[in-house]
Design an enzyme around this catalytic site. Structure first.
Site, PDB file in Angstrom:
ATOM      1  N   CYS A 180       0.934  -1.492   0.460  1.00 20.29           N
ATOM      2  CA  CYS A 180      -0.305   0.178  -0.022  1.00 20.29           C
ATOM      3  C   CYS A 180       0.883   1.004  -0.156  1.00 20.29           C
ATOM      4  CB  CYS A 180      -1.430  -0.168   1.203  1.00 20.29           C
ATOM      5  SG  CYS A 180      -2.255  -1.430   1.181  1.00 20.29           S
ATOM      6  N   HIS A 233      -3.769   7.187   2.482  1.00 19.51           N
ATOM      7  CA  HIS A 233      -3.998   5.949   1.801  1.00 19.51           C
ATOM      8  C   HIS A 233      -5.430   5.951   2.395  1.00 19.51           C
ATOM      9  CE1 HIS A 233      -3.751   1.810   1.688  1.00 19.51           C
ATOM     10  NE2 HIS A 233      -4.245   1.789   2.480  1.00 19.51           N
ATOM     11  N   ASN A 258     -10.254  -0.306  -1.083  1.00 20.69           N
ATOM     12  CA  ASN A 258      -8.896  -0.241  -0.768  1.00 20.69           C
ATOM     13  C   ASN A 258      -8.073  -0.913  -1.752  1.00 20.69           C
ATOM     14  OD1 ASN A 258      -5.894  -0.493  -0.260  1.00 20.69           O
ATOM     15  ND2 ASN A 258      -6.444  -1.424   2.138  1.00 20.69           N
TER      16      ASN A 258
END
Ligand code: UT7
Length: 362
Positions: free
Chosen positions: A111, A249, A279
């Site tokens: 990520c 994020h 996500n």
């Protein structure tokens, strides 16, 4: 001293939408659980290769900067779900773009891949080693999903974003960044059978199973992202009051709310799009950044704060000073190949395979 200005931005979202209601057709979950625990309402499912999506995001970012791909001297791709390891996928993207003068690096830090890439690219520009860099972050995570595991299958989606960064003489771009890794907890997020360590002895189809310690990751994410934000603000001599927008994020709306509280900023100054895309791992920040600019949430000279957390457990935070221009210089007509399938139709073979395995296990 050189700086690395963000001069172009672009995103690519696959058209097939997988809603929470779609997930309930093959999994023991509910819209109420997913929405209340994560804020996610839907996510996208890719119908072609990852590099097709990355090239579209790249072309849009290059058009926004009005930059010929031949002028790029480096391409940095943050992703863990690349088309191929050899050749590396950044080289596929370079070739498709016609970026003949660019070095091409795949950078896997999950990520945090985009933020790591922005940090590396910006610093290579600051040292004078490179001048015009394309940084991408994106994921084809649906391909590696365990579609029988509700703990993770509801959380993720596919997307890619990109920025162009160019050498500048005034104080602009990524002014400060901190990146790190809580490697002691590396197995808190684990996907099996992507690397050679587990697959080298097998001759069968290998399922990807996920180890995901959600609550542990949640706590660590809030703490590391908040600490990173405090550190980069301190580095630049700024306070949270100087920040116009936080572009973090996007893993879970509850994490974003907790982060806002910890760094002391109103929720309306935190950019949120996790409800639309879930996500998307390395894709979340460049997609959010492109959307924030296109929606007029970023003004000339604004100070932005960003932070990320993901598998590794990698983390990062940065202060970005936006330049004078908030509109693209040109618009690309690049598009993904056509798709006539629904997200459920695209996933059908995966869902069936994982369901058969779950049934065989009882
Ligand atoms: O990008 C990388 C970074 N990732 C993150 O930062 C994610 C961090 N973690 C999280 O966002 C949250 O921990 C989750 C969204 C993953 C989970 O939320 P939670 O509030 O921590 O739920 P939980 O794991 O404690 O699960 C609560 C219950 C469990 O049932 P029992 O044991 O209480 O009976 C789960 O089995 O919810 C159950 N559950 C589900 N129920 C319906 C787990 N997944 C689902 C589901 N649908 N999809």
């Amino acid at each position: 001293m050189k700086f690395a200005e963000i001069t172009g931005w672009g995103k690519c979202l696959p058209p097939a939408v997988l809603s929470n209601a779609d997930l309930t057709t093959f999994m023991d979950t509910s819209d109420e659980w997913i929405t209340s625990r994560t804020g996610i309402q839907e996510r996208r499912i890719l119908h072609c290769n990852f590099s097709d999506m990355a090239v579209v995001a790249a072309r849009r970012a290059l058009a926004a900067a009005n930059l010929d791909p031949m002028e790029l001297d480096l391409i940095l791709l943050g992703s863990l779900t690349v088309d191929s390891m050899c050749p590396n996928t950044a080289s596929l993207i370079a070739d498709e773009l016609g970026a003949r003068n660019a070095a091409a690096i795949d950078l896997n830090s999950a990520c945090t891949g985009f933020l790591y890439g922005l940090h590396v690219g910006s610093n290579l520009i600051k040292t004078g080693a490179h001048k015009k860099v394309l940084v991408l972050g994106g994921e084809f995570i649906s391909h590696y999903m365990d579609w029988s595991n509700r703990d993770v299958a509801v959380l993720f989606g596919d997307a890619c974003g990109a920025v162009v960064i160019e050498a500048a003489d005034h104080e602009v771009g990524l002014l400060s960044a901190r990146i790190g890794c809580e490697s002691d907890a590396k197995y808190a997020i684990q996907i099996t059978n992507i690397g050679s360590a587990e697959s080298r002895l097998s001759e069968e189809f290998l399922f990807n199973t996920w180890n995901f310690e959600g609550q542990e990751v949640f706590k660590r994410a809030v703490k590391a992202m908040a600490q990173g934000c405090e550190e980069v603000l301190r580095d630049t001599g700024l306070s949270i009051d100087d920040v116009s927008l936080v572009v973090p994020h996007q893993a879970n709306k509850r994490i974003l709310d907790a982060l806002a509280k910890r760094v002391g900023i109103d929720e309306d100054r935190v950019f949120v799009n996790v409800h639309k895309y879930g996500n998307t791992s390395a894709g979340t920040i460049p997609v959010a950044l492109a959307e924030a600019v296109d929606e007029g949430r970023v003004k000339a000279g604004d100070t932005l704060l960003t932070a990320s957390f993901g598998a590794g457990l990698t983390w990062g935070a940065g202060v970005i000073r936006w330049g004078e221009r908030t509109t693209p210089l040109a618009v690309s007509d690049a598009e993904l190949p056509p798709n006539d399938k629904t997200a459920l139709e695209l996933l059908e073979p995966h869902i069936a395979r994982y369901a058969a395995r779950a049934a065989a296990r009882g």
